[in-house]
Motif scaffolding. Sequence first.
Motif: not given
Length: 170
Positions: A42-44, A88-90, A107-115
């Motif tokens: 979520c945005p927060r 975003r996946v519920t 510096v390595r940044v990784e952002v993982a999501d479920a889609a």
Amino acid sequence: MPTGTTTPGDESRRSAALAAEPVALADTGGELRSFAGQFTSCPRGAQLARRTAVQRMEEWGRPSASDASCTVGLVVSELAANAVQHGRVTGHGFGLRLTLDETAGLVRVEVADAATAKRPPTAPPSSYPEGESGRGLLLVDVLAVRWGSAPRKPLGKTVWAEMLIETPTD
């Protein structure tokens, strides 16, 4: 949780010259620092991920107002916002992993999501000045020496970016 893996061909999206020799993050006798965390999708959650990244950079010797912390904060903000908006996946949050290689000044940044089905474009999209979105990956492309994405198992993807930073002087 981010996997930290990439597949061949995912090295750089920014420049063929940079893609030829990806910088390897290797354990160099205590010079490698890492952080991983999960956030709500979520945005927060995206805002908290950015604040956490800047706080971690400060703990690693880069004040929050430094170029390094501001750059990492902006890249985390953009990638986390994309994970929230497009990945975003519920029932699933997103993961953040930061890795600092002091020796390489990287510096390595990784952002993982479920889609799994929604992968980022292979190049940053062109954006019109009057457009309301589409500038996030343009910023990542400018700030990072390389960026890309990799599938995650069993589901999802990891979008990553690597930024060169100055080493602190004592």
